[in-house]
Scaffold this motif. Structure first.
Motif, PDB file in Angstrom:
ATOM      1  N   LEU A   1       0.826  -1.201   0.000  1.00 45.04           N
ATOM      2  CA  LEU A   1       0.000   0.000   0.000  1.00 45.04           C
ATOM      3  C   LEU A   1       0.866   1.259   0.000  1.00 45.04           C
ATOM      4  CD1 LEU A   1      -2.816   1.335   0.250  1.00 45.04           C
ATOM      5  CD2 LEU A   1      -2.523   1.217   2.724  1.00 45.04           C
ATOM      6  N   GLU A   2       0.542   2.199  -0.890  1.00 41.44           N
ATOM      7  CA  GLU A   2       1.242   3.479  -0.961  1.00 41.44           C
ATOM      8  C   GLU A   2       0.378   4.541  -0.281  1.00 41.44           C
ATOM      9  OE1 GLU A   2       4.327   4.412  -2.596  1.00 41.44           O
ATOM     10  OE2 GLU A   2       4.626   2.239  -2.390  1.00 41.44           O
ATOM     11  N   LEU A   3       0.906   5.158   0.746  1.00 44.31           N
ATOM     12  CA  LEU A   3       0.161   6.161   1.503  1.00 44.31           C
ATOM     13  C   LEU A   3       0.171   7.496   0.782  1.00 44.31           C
ATOM     14  CD1 LEU A   3       1.444   5.384   5.103  1.00 44.31           C
ATOM     15  CD2 LEU A   3      -0.698   4.635   4.037  1.00 44.31           C
ATOM     16  N   LYS A   4      -0.914   8.257   0.961  1.00 43.26           N
ATOM     17  CA  LYS A   4      -1.022   9.589   0.377  1.00 43.26           C
ATOM     18  C   LYS A   4      -1.297  10.602   1.488  1.00 43.26           C
ATOM     19  CE  LYS A   4      -2.915   8.021  -4.071  1.00 43.26           C
ATOM     20  NZ  LYS A   4      -4.041   8.185  -5.031  1.00 43.26           N
ATOM     21  N   GLU A   5      -0.881  11.832   1.259  1.00 51.03           N
ATOM     22  CA  GLU A   5      -1.125  12.889   2.241  1.00 51.03           C
ATOM     23  C   GLU A   5      -2.623  12.986   2.526  1.00 51.03           C
ATOM     24  OE1 GLU A   5      -0.289  17.672   2.970  1.00 51.03           O
ATOM     25  OE2 GLU A   5       0.128  16.749   1.008  1.00 51.03           O
ATOM     26  N   GLY A   6      -2.973  13.045   3.805  1.00 52.59           N
ATOM     27  CA  GLY A   6      -4.378  13.144   4.185  1.00 52.59           C
ATOM     28  C   GLY A   6      -5.023  11.813   4.510  1.00 52.59           C
ATOM     29  N   ASP A   7      -4.360  10.690   4.170  1.00 52.48           N
ATOM     30  CA  ASP A   7      -4.886   9.388   4.571  1.00 52.48           C
ATOM     31  C   ASP A   7      -4.998   9.347   6.095  1.00 52.48           C
ATOM     32  OD1 ASP A   7      -4.955   8.515   1.979  1.00 52.48           O
ATOM     33  OD2 ASP A   7      -3.218   7.180   2.132  1.00 52.48           O
ATOM     34  N   GLU A   8      -6.024   8.690   6.584  1.00 50.16           N
ATOM     35  CA  GLU A   8      -6.188   8.533   8.035  1.00 50.16           C
ATOM     36  C   GLU A   8      -5.710   7.147   8.441  1.00 50.16           C
ATOM     37  OE1 GLU A   8      -9.700   8.547  11.472  1.00 50.16           O
ATOM     38  OE2 GLU A   8     -10.170   9.041   9.383  1.00 50.16           O
ATOM     39  N   LEU A   9      -4.649   7.108   9.234  1.00 45.06           N
ATOM     40  CA  LEU A   9      -4.096   5.840   9.695  1.00 45.06           C
ATOM     41  C   LEU A   9      -4.762   5.435  11.002  1.00 45.06           C
ATOM     42  CD1 LEU A   9      -0.273   6.572   9.241  1.00 45.06           C
ATOM     43  CD2 LEU A   9      -1.905   5.729   7.535  1.00 45.06           C
ATOM     44  N   VAL A  10      -5.128   4.187  11.118  1.00 49.26           N
ATOM     45  CA  VAL A  10      -5.641   3.652  12.372  1.00 49.26           C
ATOM     46  C   VAL A  10      -4.589   2.691  12.911  1.00 49.26           C
ATOM     47  CG1 VAL A  10      -7.492   2.384  13.512  1.00 49.26           C
ATOM     48  CG2 VAL A  10      -8.015   3.908  11.591  1.00 49.26           C
ATOM     49  N   ILE A  11      -4.046   3.028  14.067  1.00 46.63           N
ATOM     50  CA  ILE A  11      -2.893   2.314  14.611  1.00 46.63           C
ATOM     51  C   ILE A  11      -3.236   1.712  15.969  1.00 46.63           C
ATOM     52  CG2 ILE A  11      -0.500   2.572  15.409  1.00 46.63           C
ATOM     53  CD1 ILE A  11      -0.265   4.936  13.432  1.00 46.63           C
ATOM     54  N   LEU A  12      -2.810   0.487  16.193  1.00 44.50           N
ATOM     55  CA  LEU A  12      -2.961  -0.169  17.486  1.00 44.50           C
ATOM     56  C   LEU A  12      -1.604  -0.136  18.187  1.00 44.50           C
ATOM     57  CD1 LEU A  12      -4.704  -1.827  19.454  1.00 44.50           C
ATOM     58  CD2 LEU A  12      -3.906  -3.888  18.278  1.00 44.50           C
ATOM     59  N   ALA A  13      -1.570   0.481  19.370  1.00 45.91           N
ATOM     60  CA  ALA A  13      -0.321   0.614  20.124  1.00 45.91           C
ATOM     61  C   ALA A  13      -0.427  -0.142  21.443  1.00 45.91           C
ATOM     62  CB  ALA A  13      -0.015   2.087  20.388  1.00 45.91           C
ATOM     63  N   ARG A  14       0.727  -0.441  21.999  1.00 47.41           N
ATOM     64  CA  ARG A  14       0.760  -1.188  23.251  1.00 47.41           C
ATOM     65  C   ARG A  14       0.162  -0.383  24.412  1.00 47.41           C
ATOM     66  NH1 ARG A  14       3.086  -5.721  24.364  1.00 47.41           N
ATOM     67  NH2 ARG A  14       4.287  -5.697  22.430  1.00 47.41           N
ATOM     68  N   ASP A  15       0.375   0.931  24.392  1.00 48.74           N
ATOM     69  CA  ASP A  15      -0.208   1.789  25.427  1.00 48.74           C
ATOM     70  C   ASP A  15      -0.224   3.225  24.927  1.00 48.74           C
ATOM     71  OD1 ASP A  15       2.404   2.932  25.899  1.00 48.74           O
ATOM     72  OD2 ASP A  15       2.875   1.212  27.153  1.00 48.74           O
ATOM     73  N   SER A  16      -0.772   4.139  25.723  1.00 50.85           N
ATOM     74  CA  SER A  16      -0.929   5.537  25.300  1.00 50.85           C
ATOM     75  C   SER A  16       0.409   6.253  25.144  1.00 50.85           C
ATOM     76  CB  SER A  16      -1.811   6.293  26.296  1.00 50.85           C
ATOM     77  OG  SER A  16      -1.236   6.283  27.590  1.00 50.85           O
ATOM     78  N   GLN A  17       1.425   5.856  25.905  1.00 42.73           N
ATOM     79  CA  GLN A  17       2.737   6.485  25.783  1.00 42.73           C
ATOM     80  C   GLN A  17       3.364   6.178  24.428  1.00 42.73           C
ATOM     81  OE1 GLN A  17       4.954   5.187  29.237  1.00 42.73           O
ATOM     82  NE2 GLN A  17       4.205   6.900  30.462  1.00 42.73           N
ATOM     83  N   VAL A  18       3.215   4.944  23.976  1.00 38.75           N
ATOM     84  CA  VAL A  18       3.693   4.577  22.641  1.00 38.75           C
ATOM     85  C   VAL A  18       2.946   5.374  21.590  1.00 38.75           C
ATOM     86  CG1 VAL A  18       3.835   2.714  20.933  1.00 38.75           C
ATOM     87  CG2 VAL A  18       4.409   2.255  23.323  1.00 38.75           C
ATOM     88  N   ALA A  19       1.628   5.509  21.778  1.00 39.15           N
ATOM     89  CA  ALA A  19       0.819   6.285  20.825  1.00 39.15           C
ATOM     90  C   ALA A  19       1.292   7.728  20.744  1.00 39.15           C
ATOM     91  CB  ALA A  19      -0.649   6.222  21.235  1.00 39.15           C
ATOM     92  N   ASP A  20       1.581   8.350  21.887  1.00 42.09           N
ATOM     93  CA  ASP A  20       2.050   9.737  21.900  1.00 42.09           C
ATOM     94  C   ASP A  20       3.374   9.865  21.156  1.00 42.09           C
ATOM     95  OD1 ASP A  20      -0.132  10.600  23.292  1.00 42.09           O
ATOM     96  OD2 ASP A  20       0.844  10.558  25.254  1.00 42.09           O
ATOM     97  N   ALA A  21       4.277   8.907  21.349  1.00 44.64           N
ATOM     98  CA  ALA A  21       5.576   8.941  20.669  1.00 44.64           C
ATOM     99  C   ALA A  21       5.402   8.830  19.164  1.00 44.64           C
ATOM    100  CB  ALA A  21       6.467   7.809  21.196  1.00 44.64           C
ATOM    101  N   ILE A  22       4.469   8.000  18.725  1.00 40.76           N
ATOM    102  CA  ILE A  22       4.221   7.834  17.286  1.00 40.76           C
ATOM    103  C   ILE A  22       3.640   9.117  16.715  1.00 40.76           C
ATOM    104  CG2 ILE A  22       2.809   6.609  15.595  1.00 40.76           C
ATOM    105  CD1 ILE A  22       3.006   4.141  17.432  1.00 40.76           C
TER     106      ILE A  22
END
Length: 215
Positions: free
Chosen positions: A189-210
């Motif tokens: 998959l090739e991402l484009k500007e404005g795409d909305e990514l849905v990401i599963l992280a181990r915890d909220s701190q990891v999410a903030d870093a991403i």
């Protein structure tokens, strides 16, 4: 956590009330002195009288110590401007609320990534509820510290999914929305500007870093 709300809208007040109960520090910026007088009777928080799009007003909040700023003034252009000022003043996270989805591309082009479009979210929620879908089903599947969040793709991360700065052991790209169309996160998959990514992280701190790595 210190949270600043630009505008004393019903949504901001409801969120502020919850955060205060959870013992977070809240500051509300509002241009209407009568609105501040009214809210001061029910909210145990700080108030600043003024226009949140003006840098000197936001500087009164000590922006370098602000963990999150929510811009919901009722005017999309003001929300975008206040968000840009917040970013310039180094607020850690800035949430931009837009009533008109047409402004989303403008906000993204200006470097704003944490964008909320309530009319779209509520519309989808109602449609699912009317069709008899369990709109809370996903929440029940997230156990422990699992944290699901979304973030818009900035121009610099266009291209292969493999280029995304995701920690291999702590996060996974689950799916992608492109103009409301669901795309599975296949390696090709090739991402484009404005795409909305849905990401599963181990915890909220990891999410903030991403989130910060994608800015």
């Amino acid at each position: 956590m210190r949270v600043v709300f630009v505008g004393a809208s019903a949504t901001n007040v409801a969120c502020a009330r919850l955060l205060i109960k959870r013992r977070h520090e809240v500051i509300v910026i509002e241009r209407d002195p009568k609105r501040i007088e009214e809210l001061s009777q029910e909210l145990d928080c700080g108030f600043i009288l003024g226009d949140g799009t003006h840098p000197h007003i936001l500087e009164e909040t000590s922006p370098e110590a602000v963990d999150a700023m929510v811009c919901t003034t009722g005017v999309d252009q003001n929300n975008i401007l206040a968000s840009l000022v917040g970013q310039t003043l180094k607020v850690k996270r800035v949430f931009t609320t837009l009533e008109n989805p047409e402004f989303e591309k403008v906000a993204l082009a200006l470097g704003l990534t944490e964008i909320l479009v309530p009319v779209r979210t509520i519309g989808r929620y109602l449609a699912d509820a009317i069709e008899g879908r369990d709109v809370l089903q996903l929440a029940t599947l997230l156990k422990g510290d699992a944290y699901l969040f979304s973030v818009a793709v900035p121009a610099k991360w266009e291209g292969s999914v493999a280029r995304l700065p995701l920690p291999a052991k702590d996060a996974r790209l689950v799916w992608v929305y492109r103009e409301e169309k669901l795309l599975f996160a296949d390696p090709e998959l090739e991402l484009k500007e404005g795409d909305e990514l849905v990401i599963l992280a181990r915890d909220s701190q990891v999410a903030d870093a991403i989130r910060h790595s994608l800015l």
